[in-house]
Design an enzyme around this catalytic site. Structure first.
Site, PDB file in Angstrom:
ATOM      1  N   TRP A 171     -37.108  -1.678 -44.075  1.00  0.00           N
ATOM      2  CA  TRP A 171     -38.344  -1.346 -44.781  1.00  0.00           C
ATOM      3  C   TRP A 171     -38.709  -2.522 -45.694  1.00  0.00           C
ATOM      4  O   TRP A 171     -37.837  -3.073 -46.375  1.00  0.00           O
ATOM      5  CB  TRP A 171     -38.145  -0.061 -45.611  1.00  0.00           C
ATOM      6  N   ASP A 332     -56.088   6.180 -50.417  1.00  0.00           N
ATOM      7  CA  ASP A 332     -54.743   6.321 -49.845  1.00  0.00           C
ATOM      8  C   ASP A 332     -54.168   7.689 -50.195  1.00  0.00           C
ATOM      9  O   ASP A 332     -54.893   8.635 -50.539  1.00  0.00           O
ATOM     10  CB  ASP A 332     -53.867   5.148 -50.332  1.00  0.00           C
ATOM     11  N   ASP A 333     -52.879   7.805 -50.140  1.00  0.00           N
ATOM     12  CA  ASP A 333     -52.138   9.054 -50.344  1.00  0.00           C
ATOM     13  C   ASP A 333     -52.509   9.737 -51.665  1.00  0.00           C
ATOM     14  O   ASP A 333     -52.788   9.063 -52.655  1.00  0.00           O
ATOM     15  CB  ASP A 333     -50.645   8.675 -50.364  1.00  0.00           C
ATOM     16  N   ARG A 409     -37.763  10.854 -47.880  1.00  0.00           N
ATOM     17  CA  ARG A 409     -38.916  10.898 -48.792  1.00  0.00           C
ATOM     18  C   ARG A 409     -39.319  12.363 -49.017  1.00  0.00           C
ATOM     19  O   ARG A 409     -40.492  12.703 -48.996  1.00  0.00           O
ATOM     20  CB  ARG A 409     -40.086  10.102 -48.230  1.00  0.00           C
ATOM     21  N   ASP A 444     -50.377   7.105 -41.162  1.00  0.00           N
ATOM     22  CA  ASP A 444     -49.060   6.716 -41.673  1.00  0.00           C
ATOM     23  C   ASP A 444     -47.948   7.569 -41.043  1.00  0.00           C
ATOM     24  O   ASP A 444     -48.210   8.648 -40.475  1.00  0.00           O
ATOM     25  CB  ASP A 444     -49.054   6.872 -43.204  1.00  0.00           C
ATOM     26  N   ASN A 446     -43.879   8.146 -42.372  1.00  0.00           N
ATOM     27  CA  ASN A 446     -42.981   7.642 -43.413  1.00  0.00           C
ATOM     28  C   ASN A 446     -41.529   8.093 -43.352  1.00  0.00           C
ATOM     29  O   ASN A 446     -40.876   8.200 -44.389  1.00  0.00           O
ATOM     30  CB  ASN A 446     -43.550   8.010 -44.789  1.00  0.00           C
ATOM     31  N   ASP A 511     -44.876  -2.831 -46.135  1.00  0.00           N
ATOM     32  CA  ASP A 511     -45.113  -2.338 -47.497  1.00  0.00           C
ATOM     33  C   ASP A 511     -44.847  -3.421 -48.518  1.00  0.00           C
ATOM     34  O   ASP A 511     -45.142  -3.256 -49.691  1.00  0.00           O
ATOM     35  CB  ASP A 511     -44.217  -1.129 -47.793  1.00  0.00           C
TER      36      ASP A 511
END
Ligand code: GLA
Length: 702
Positions: A171, A332-333, A409, A444, A446, A511
Site C-alpha cells: 500500500w 470523496d469518502d 479497515r 474504490d 479498500n 495513495d
C-alpha cells in the site's frame, strides 16, 4: 497478419514474428520480425527444443493445466484436432478482453479417452506488436471433471539465462521495479488476495540475450506468473493466468471454463516494451467516450478534509479551485449514511443531507453553478457491519457461517458471487450516479479478500466466481452511464490491471502523493501502462503519508507524468501557492494533449529520474528531471533525453532560460544539470528532490 501453411502458423506484427507448429503445439520462433522468405523446413522432424505452447501430457515441469478426471486419474494426452483462422477476435465469455481489428488463430486439441477439449487462441495486434492469448477448456465427456489449474498462456523460452522483472510493493508503495536472475527452480509472481494487488502486479518482463518478453493479464483477481527453469530440457517455462491457490473448478458435462486473456510482446529493450504496451492499452484496452479525450483537471477533497466537511467547506474548496482554473470538483469518502469515520455506513449509499447541504443532487447543482463539473467517490463492493444494509441483509456480507470474519479497515466485503447482491449494487450505485448527475466516478476498493464464502458456491470456485460477479456489476454500471469518466482505485493502485482498465479509463496510481515516492511509483507503473491512465495529484506539503516536504513546482512537475489533479484544501492556500497553482493549471491546459497523449519515456541518470513526453509529430516535448539527493563534491549530474527527432533543431526552456540544441545532441549528448540545486528551496524543504522541467519546441525541421 496470420498465415498457415501445413501445420506451420506464422503470426506477424509490425516488428515481431511468432511461429508455431500446430500439430505439436510448439513454438518454433518468437522474436524480431523475420523476412518473408523465412523457411521452417529446418524444423521438419527436428523440433527445436520442445518449446510447447501447452504440454500434451504432464511433463515434469510446471504445467498450464491440472485436471482431475472422472476416472480418478489426473493425466491427459491431448492430440491435435484443427487450427482455424478468424478474421476477428472472438469475445471471451463473461470476462473483459482486448478489442480492435485483430486476426485470431484457434488451435483445438482433444484428450480422446475423456473427450475433453482445449482451445488456444492467439490474436495479433499488429500496430503495437502485442499478441493476446487465451485458453478455453470444454468438458465433452459424460462425467464431471475438476480443473485445478488452467493458465492462460504458456511460453517456453530456450535456455534458462533470463532476468525476471516484476513490479512489487505494498500500500502506498506500488509497482517498484525488481529485477532478479533465476538460475534454477521455480519463481512465482502472484497474488492470493482476491485482487491483482498492491504487492505483485501481473505485468512482468523476462530479459534474455535476444531482447525482452513482456506479459500481462486482463484480469483483476488472483493471478500467478510462474517462471520454471527446466535445466534438463534447457528451457524456461513462463506461465501466466489465474492463480490456482484454492482453485478447484467443477466442470459438468458440456460446460466450459474460459481462462482470462493474457497478452505478450517482444522488444529489443525496455523502452520498446513500454512503447508497445502503452499503445496496446490506449488503443485496445481503454474504451468508451473518454478513450482519446483530454481528462479534466480535478480537485479532490480527500486529503483536504478527510471525513470532516460540510457543505460550506466543500463549496469554499470548490470555488477556490475554480478560481485557480480547475474543471471538476470530486467529493470523496464521507458523504453518505452517517460516515464520519471509516467504521460505518459502507453499503448505505444514501445522502448524508447534513454534510452535503441537502443531498448530492443539490450539492452537485451548486458545484455546477460555480462552473465545475461534479465527481463522486463510491466503494461499491463493501459493507460495514454498522450499516442499515448489514442490519437488513447480514447475509449479503462475505463471511463464513459460524466464524468471526476478518475485518480490514473495519469493513467486510459483499458477496458479489450472489446475483441478488450484484443486483443490489447495480441499483444502489446507478442511483448515486443518476441523482447526482456525476460526470466522474471514483470506484474504490479498500481491502483484500478473506472469509471467502457464498452459499452454493464451492470454496474452490469462490475467488473466480467473485470476479465474474464483479465484472457483471461493473460492466452493467459503466454501460448505463457511457458519458461518465470512471477512475478505478483500490486503496490507491491496489487493483491497477488490464481487466479494470477495460472499464475504468484512468486509475488512482497510489495513495502516496509524495512527489519523491511518486517518482518511483509512476516510473514502475509506466513500464506496462501509459500515463493516460495514471492519476497523479498535487497534495499539501509536508506530505500526509511521508511527512516529506517539497516545493509546489516539484510536486507539479512529478504530477505532470500522469493525469494532473489536486488533492488539498484549496481554500486555505498561501498567496504564493495560489499564484503558482493558477500558473500550473494554465500551463497544463495548454500542454494537456501532449502530456496526456504524447509518447512518454523514462529518464534515468546517475541519481536522477524523470520522464519525457513527446508529441506524436515530435514538434514539442516536455521533460521533467528530478535529482533524488546529492552529496558534497560529487561530479555534476547530467541527463540524456529520448524520443526526439535527431535531425531537428529544438528550442529548450528551463528555469526561465533558453537554449537551442539538435535532437541528437539532446538524446546522445550529456546535458548538464547545472544549477538544478536551488539552495533556498532546499533550506525550506530539507532533503527534498530538486526538480526541473524542460519545455522543448522544434524550431527547424530535420
Ligand atoms: C482510499 C483511496 C483514497 C480515498 C480513501 C477514502 O484509501 O485510495 O484516495 O478515497 O480511500 O476513504
Amino acid at each position: 497478419m496470420i498465415k498457415k501453411k501445413g501445420s506451420i502458423v506464422r503470426l506477424d506484427t509490425e516488428n515481431t514474428t511468432l511461429v508455431m507448429k500446430a500439430d505439436t503445439a510448439e513454438y518454433l520462433y518468437y522474436g524480431r520480425r523475420l523476412g518473408s522468405v523465412a523457411d521452417f523446413g529446418i524444423f521438419e522432424g527436428n523440433p527445436p527444443r520442445n518449446m510447447l505452447s501447452f504440454p500434451h501430457r504432464p511433463d515434469y515441469t510446471e504445467p498450464n493445466l491440472i485436471l482431475c478426471n472422472a476416472d480418478g486419474g489426473a493425466t491427459y494426452e491431448f492430440t491435435f484436432s484443427r487450427a482455424r483462422i478468424f478474421a476477428e477476435k472472438p469475445e471471451l465469455s463473461e470476462l473483459p478482453s482486448s478489442y480492435g481489428e485483430s486476426k485470431t488463430v484457434e488451435f483445438k486439441y482433444v484428450d480422446l479417452p475423456t473427450k475433453v477439449s482445449l482451445y488456444l487462441y492467439y490474436t495479433v495486434f499488429e500496430d503495437c506488436d502485442v499478441i493476446a492469448v487465451s485458453a478455453r477448456l470444454v468438458n465433452g465427456s459424460k462425467k464431471e471433471i475438476r480443473v485445478r489449474r488452467l493458465m492462460s498462456l504458456q511460453l517456453d523460452l530456450p535456455g534458462i539465462e533470463y532476468d525476471i522483472v516484476t513490479f512489487e510493493g505494498a500500500w502506498a508503495r506500488e509497482r517498484h521495479k525488481t529485477e532478479r536472475r533465476i538460475e534454477g527452480g521455480v519463481f512465482c509472481n502472484e497474488s492470493m488476495r482476491g485482487s491483482s494487488s498492491h504487492q505483485n502486479n501481473p505485468f512482468v518482463m523476462v530479459k534474455g540475450d535476444k531482447g525482452i518478453f513482456a506479459l500481462n493479464l486482463v484480469y483483476s483477481g488472483n493471478h500467478k506468473e510462474i517462471f520454471a527453469c527446466d535445466t534438463e530440457g534447457g528451457k524456461m517455462r513462463v506461465l501466466a493466468g489465474m492463480n490456482d491457490y484454492m482453485f478447484d473448478w467443477q466442470l459438468a458435462p458440456g460446460q466450459e471454463l474460459q481462462a482470462p486473456e493474457a497478452v505478450m510482446c517482444f522488444a529489443p529493450d525496455e523502452d520498446g516494451v513500454s512503447a508497445q504496451m502503452h499503445t496496446f492499452v490506449s488503443e485496445h484496452i481503454v474504451r468508451g467516450k473518454w478513450k482519446k479525450r483530454e481528462r479534466p483537471i480535478l480537485f479532490n477533497n480527500w486529503e483536504g478534509t478527510y471525513f470532516n466537511f460540510n457543505e460550506e467547506k466543500l463549496l469554499s474548496i470548490a470555488s477556490a479551485a475554480k478560481e485557480l482554473g480547475a474543471e471538476m470538483f470530486v467529493l470523496d469518502d464521507g458523504w453518505f449514511g452517517k460516515r464520519d469515520t471509516d467504521t460505518c455506513s459502507l453499503g448505505d449509499w444514501y445522502d448524508n443531507v447534513e454534510k452535503t447541504g441537502g443531498g448530492l443532487g443539490r450539492l452537485a447543482e451548486k458545484i455546477r453553478a460555480l462552473g465545475l463539473s461534479f465527481g463522486i467517490w463510491v466503494e461499491p463492493e463493501m459493507i460495514s457491519e454498522d450499516s442499515d444494509l448489514y442490519r437488513a441483509h447480514p447475509n449479503f456480507a462475505m463471511k463464513i457461517p459460524g466464524r468471526t470474519p476478518t475485518r480490514m479497515r473495519h469493513q467486510l466485503m459483499l458477496n458479489l458471487a450472489d446475483e441478488r447482491v450484484q443486483n443490489y449494487v447495480v441499483r444502489a450505485i446507478s442511483d448515486v450516479i443518476a441523482r447526482s448527475g456525476a460526470e466522474y466516478v471514483k470506484w474504490d476498493y479498500n481491502r483484500s479478500m478473506t472469509d471467502c464464502y457464498g452459499k452454493g458456491v464451492p470454496a474452490g470456485e469462490y475467488f473466480h466466481r467473485y470476479m465474474l460477479g464483479y465484472y457483471r456489476v461493473v460492466s452493467r454500471i459503466v454501460k448505463k452511464f457511457p458519458s461518465v469518466l470512471f477512475e478505478g482505485c483500490a486503496g490507491g493502485g491496489g487493483r491497477l490491471d488490464l481487466g479494470n482498465l477495460c472499464y475504468f479509463q484512468q486509475y488512482w496510481t497510489s495513495d502516496c502523493t509524495d512527489a519523491r515516492e511518486r517518482i518511483d511509483i509512476q516510473e514502475g507503473t509506466s513500464y506496462g501502462y501509459p500515463q493516460t491512465i495514471m492519476s497523479a495529484h498535487v497534495s499539501a506539503s509536508p506530505n500526509h503519508q511521508t511527512m516529506n516536504s517539497s516545493p509546489i513546482f516539484a510536486r507539479f512537475n512529478v504530477a505532470c507524468g500522469g493525469v494532473l489533479g489536486y488533492e488539498l484544501d484549496a481554500s486555505v492556500l498561501s498567496e504564493e501557492d495560489r499564484k503558482a497553482i493558477a500558473e500550473q493549471i494554465a500551463f497544463y491546459k495548454e500542454n494537456r494533449k501532449l502530456l496526456q497523449f504524447g509518447d512518454q519515456y523514462r529518464l534515468r541518470g546517475a541519481n536522477s529520474a524523470g520522464f519525457i513526453t513527446v508529441a506524436k509529430d515530435k514538434n514539442s516535448a516536455i521533460a521533467v528531471v528530478n535529482l533524488l539527493g546529492w552529496r558534497c563534491a560529487t561530479p555534476e549530474p547530467y541527463i540524456r533525453l529520448k524520443g526526439l527527432n535527431p535531425a531537428a533543431l529544438y528550442e529548450v526552456s528551463a528555469d526561465g532560460k533558453q537554449f537551442t540544441a539538435s535532437g541528437d545532441m539532446l538524446m546522445y549528448g550529456d546535458i548538464p544539470l547545472a544549477g538544478i540545486i536551488k539552495y533556498d528551496v532546499a533550506r525550506e524543504n530539507s532533503g527534498c528532490i530538486q526538480s526541473r522541467m524542460y519545455v522543448i519546441k522544434r524550431i527547424k525541421q530535420g
